[in-house]
Design an enzyme around this catalytic site. Sequence first.
Site, PDB file in Angstrom:
ATOM      1  N   CYS A 155       0.840  -1.198   0.000  1.00 25.91           N
ATOM      2  CA  CYS A 155       0.000   0.000   0.000  1.00 25.91           C
ATOM      3  C   CYS A 155       0.876   1.248   0.000  1.00 25.91           C
ATOM      4  O   CYS A 155       1.510   1.558  -0.991  1.00 25.91           O
ATOM      5  CB  CYS A 155      -0.971  -0.034   1.181  1.00 25.91           C
ATOM      6  SG  CYS A 155      -2.327   1.152   1.009  1.00 25.91           S
TER       7      CYS A 155
ATOM      8  N   GLU B 265      -0.992  -8.558   5.123  1.00 26.20           N
ATOM      9  CA  GLU B 265      -0.827  -8.666   6.576  1.00 26.20           C
ATOM     10  C   GLU B 265      -2.152  -8.524   7.310  1.00 26.20           C
ATOM     11  O   GLU B 265      -2.254  -8.891   8.481  1.00 26.20           O
ATOM     12  CB  GLU B 265       0.196  -7.631   7.067  1.00 26.20           C
ATOM     13  CG  GLU B 265      -0.320  -6.209   7.268  1.00 26.20           C
ATOM     14  CD  GLU B 265      -0.679  -5.468   5.985  1.00 26.20           C
ATOM     15  OE1 GLU B 265      -0.451  -6.008   4.895  1.00 26.20           O
ATOM     16  OE2 GLU B 265      -1.213  -4.340   6.083  1.00 26.20           O
TER      17      GLU B 265
ATOM     18  N   HIS C 127      -3.524  -5.585   1.133  1.00 33.56           N
ATOM     19  CA  HIS C 127      -2.851  -5.777   2.424  1.00 33.56           C
ATOM     20  C   HIS C 127      -2.804  -7.248   2.833  1.00 33.56           C
ATOM     21  O   HIS C 127      -3.720  -7.721   3.506  1.00 33.56           O
ATOM     22  CB  HIS C 127      -3.601  -5.010   3.512  1.00 33.56           C
ATOM     23  CG  HIS C 127      -3.401  -3.538   3.464  1.00 33.56           C
ATOM     24  ND1 HIS C 127      -2.376  -2.902   4.125  1.00 33.56           N
ATOM     25  CD2 HIS C 127      -4.101  -2.559   2.841  1.00 33.56           C
ATOM     26  CE1 HIS C 127      -2.466  -1.593   3.912  1.00 33.56           C
ATOM     27  NE2 HIS C 127      -3.502  -1.360   3.138  1.00 33.56           N
TER      28      HIS C 127
END
Lengths: 1017, 275
Positions: free
Chosen positions: B107, B238, B236
């Site tokens: 990002c 994570e 994302h």
Amino acid sequence: MLARIEVALKPELKDALGEKLARRMREDLSLSVEACRTVRIYLVEANISREDLLAFASGPLCDPVTEIYSVEKPLAPRFGFDWLIQVGFRPGVTDNEGKVAKEALELLLGRSLATDENVYSLTQYLIKGNLTQEDAERIARELLANVLIERFWVVSEKDFNPEKGLIITPPKVTETHEIKVEFFDLSRLSDDELLKLSKERLLALNLREMKTIKEFFTSNKDFLSLRQKYGLDHRITDVELESLAQTWSEHCKHKIFNARITYTDKVSGKTEVIDSLFKTYIRRSTEEIRKAKGERDFCLSVFVDNAGVIKLNDKWNVAMKVETHNSPSALDPYGGALTGIVGVNRDPFGTGKGALLVFNTDVFCFAPPDWDRPLPPRLLHPKRIFEGVREGVEHGGNKSGIPTVNGSIVFDPRYLGKPLVYCGTGGIMPAEVCGEPSWKKGARPGDLVVMVGGRIGKDGIHGATFSSEELHEGSPATAVQIGDPITQKKMFDFLLKARDECLYTSITDNGAGGLSSSVGEMARESGGAELDLEKAPLKYHGLQPWEILVSESQERMTVAVPPEHIDRFLELAQKMDVEATVLGKFTDSGFFHILYQGKTVGLLPLEFLHEGVPQLELEAVWVPPRLEEPVLAEPEDCGGILKELLSSYNICSKEYVVRQYDHEVQGGSVIKPLTGVKDDGPSDAAVLRPELKENDGLVVAHGICPKYSDIDTYWMVANAIDEAIRNAVCVGADIEHMAGLDNFCWCDPIQSEKTPDGHYKLAQLVRANQALYDFTTAYGVPCISGKDSMKNDYLASGLGLAPENNPFGVGVVLPDGSLKISVPPTLLFSVLARIPDVNRAMTLDAKKPGELVYILGLTRDELGGSEYFRLKGFVGKNMPKVKASSAYDRYLRLRDAIYYGLISAAHDCSDGGLAVALAEMAFSGEVGMVVDLTALPYEGEKRPDYILFSESASRIVVTVPRERQKDFEKLFSGTVYALIGETVAEPVLICRDEKGKAVIEENIFELKKAWQAPLNW
Amino acid sequence: MAHKQVKVIVTAGYGTNCERETAHVCREAGAEKVDIVHLSELVYGEKRLDDYHLLCLPGGFLDGDHLGAAKAGAHRFRYAKVKGREERLLDQIINLIEKGGLIIGICNGFQLLVKLGLLPGFNGNYTQRLTSLTYNDSGRFEDRWVKLRINQASPCVFTRGLKEMFLPIRHGEGKFVVKDDEVLKRLKAQNQIVCQYIHPVTGEPTTEYPFNPNGSILGIAGICDETGRIFGLMPHPEAYNHPTNHPRWRREEIKDPLGTVLFKNAINYIRENLL
């Protein structure tokens, strides 16, 4: 030198921001606008070479792949336009983009800019369309600029100089006043003069309070002789007066909640005296609940700190606070809401030794965005407020890296006068910090007063009382503040490190009242403080000492640092690019001692400062409003009504807002605000894992139902509490490990000429508090923190309106012809709870065909205040009454049913009743439902519309897999519940009455379409 | 064996905000040493980027994204010098690359990579800006989950063995653009397009909103350099570190691989090639 750099997206690239604005010019302002493009302007006032200027423009300011830039020569002619509108900040307003550009320039030059050097940002809008000068100015005023904080320029293509562009002076603060301290001899002032002083200085102190101060400064001999030692006399300084006014403000001292109230209930004929609503109802409830819980009490810090703290488990504590930022959001929706969210962030952060922030919540109350009646003077259109507030919270929350997990939007025309903007934040802290309980803090004598974060300007002095007329070119805009989430994030990163290195003993935020409030409060921990205002870092020159003391400039915390840690503390701050300044020290002198340029400018005994405010004495009289149940014909088509309800602003999908908020940063989201097959169904509450290594979860939910206030605020509060708890238990919260937060937003309840119905409004407040006590104790859900905002009224005098002819269609006309709009009394009840294993969390969407549909709880003929009656233009009388003991039992069983895996979906019945709940479950899961209404436990007039749309409290619809039917029914045996239908593969919602007739038969995708339509912007 | 540690650095500070969960997935993925390092620690020379095998540039809003996403941040990496030395933070990154290390930018981290010119890194030139990420076509920040197709012919070491992923995007400036057609052609030819937004029905890369949430050309969601060791993506991974992160975990049997897999691949690569 002053140079101008312009940057714009390449002409061949889509300008999404410009296009979005063009759409709003067409849709919201009904103007024939073809296109809009944007150009960013940087005014560089610095002593730099042309070469550096070009490097600055082409480096950090311009992206070579997507953008073009120009130095001095305007870009506008390259794009073409009919009208050019340029918008920039007024002097002194926080310019975050300018600030970052300045830092970038400093990096480039390898030096800091001098005090007379700066970079300012502006925006140009290039508009194509057949518009008049007046149209263009309307665009500027009503869409692009807020004159309270911004200046704008409107130039037509023909008047634009294509070589030189638009030349303006930078918004520099140029005011230079003589710095002085004023003295007031109160002993010589009459009552009228005391009041005049209070009014002129915007102190908001009443006569009794002014006289209390006068008395203290004339008769207290010991105090007066001590003052002489410090070079002061019996005259009060402006610093002292402002500090007292700030500390004694309604905002800080909650004078109405602590007033002595004589309450008469005309129904029972009884009169009683209530010595503080807060102590009698709110604090007492929490005390009793904690006592009853005994060893299972999970509360750690209630009502005393910036946020309430409970235990999550043996390793972690959770702190939470909810605040409002209503008046600033009415003036500047974007800045007001942004400051609201970053402001409330500092509350849990400044609780105990400091918390890591893990979630935000937001609840807004607006007037309907399609408002088409005239707007009373000074008010902004509700859609503009909506969009500004939404964007402010978006930037504040997203840029802080805190997920916005829960919220709602409530619409009522009376929020036209004052929107309500509730912002909440929760944080976690380890059970212990530096070997002490994390929720405890305490500055000690000798610890240093250190201010951390942003600098002080005139921002927010006296809140939002200044009007735009009082501003002139060159004077700093004080009315509204704009937060800077990044400066705050940097400060938080630093302070958490300092916390874990055990470098400070106490911390609190600088919000309302600034240093006066933060240092004044922390001084109570040690027993005194000495504060040198001259040391405070300022944004610009020219602040008076009292202004430094009460300024509400954002992004500042005050910490108490023991002298042995100060070197390390300041070193770490410098390293992490955070400003930290020693402003004095904590003492045990018993005084708040304020200095400026080596002289004492304020000396206030802490006891007088904090305990000296006289208690208000108020009267409340409860006469129930005369209301009737409407006579409604039984409708032919309940399906049509259901669609209308789904399309009402209060019920419809809020996805437009939710999607623009980051609701899963930090990686712990379990139940998101949107869920279901297409990720767009409305979750009842949020579940998150605050610590990623563990399965312990937090549940966050809320209840709010001002619509019942017109009937009885007692039941309004009962319903709000029930709704919050109901939402939480639907996702699997443990009601035995759940705490509440109460946020009251009221209209002025003090009887006066401007408030002729004050006795009634105060009675509404008394009854609300009585319900808060009754229902929090009944559910065993203690309040741990709360806040009140008591003046949510709009008053426009001099309109000369006739009482029977109110062209605005909202509010009341007072005898003197002025217009008053009071918000409906509104309580937001938020809950914070534990779920022991997030893998058990539950959602609302129906999961598959062939499952059983049950309703838990009794439905009654209780449509007073319902969305159905509102749709038909009525309020009604029979509002939902909460039966807490049976509801509590139900919520406990629901918890067990969820943890044992007996159910597959759960959804609460609230706005719009059973029909809306069924529709939402069905379309979110893309599974049909067939329901038999005769099976439903019901009391009252048996009409299908009443059964379907009644909003009786404490009801939950669940689906149960067939193989779990036996266990489920066993668990709920002896309670009011019923099997009412089943889920089916066909995408329909069918509800049959006793004759077997389908009173609703609708395609669920059509229902969903209706639900998604209103705010699909 | 201490010297056989996989060492990961996750940068933090100045508006970065996904460092905690990014470090968490690196630990879950098996890295022995995972440090969250504030940029100031790098500037003060207390830590060095090139002391690690994997550099994670996490999501957030570097310097508030006020001049445009990650622009001021990139400027910082380019100009901020380590105290008392002439070395810039960017020099340490280049050194890490030369030592064979890995970089993932997520990002805001991806925005940083393209704005520094570390991607696409044609011919090993890591300071040439040929691609960028700009405002979403919708003009809005959005949080939504998207389906991605992974290019199995890509040299990217992070995505080995993966065909499709389902991950959240949360950005306002994620539209991938290129300087000219040549750049796009080359990205395609060299299989540097690692992941693309796909339509859930056709399974093909799409420009249709909201499946392609930002209007990226060819639905490009992430690219890598020619070596496959530098990878940037808007979604994302994570944030999908646990089955309950999946928006439909309550109703479906979840087959989408966790985002953690990307980090496992990177760590495996490090074990096989760098230790």
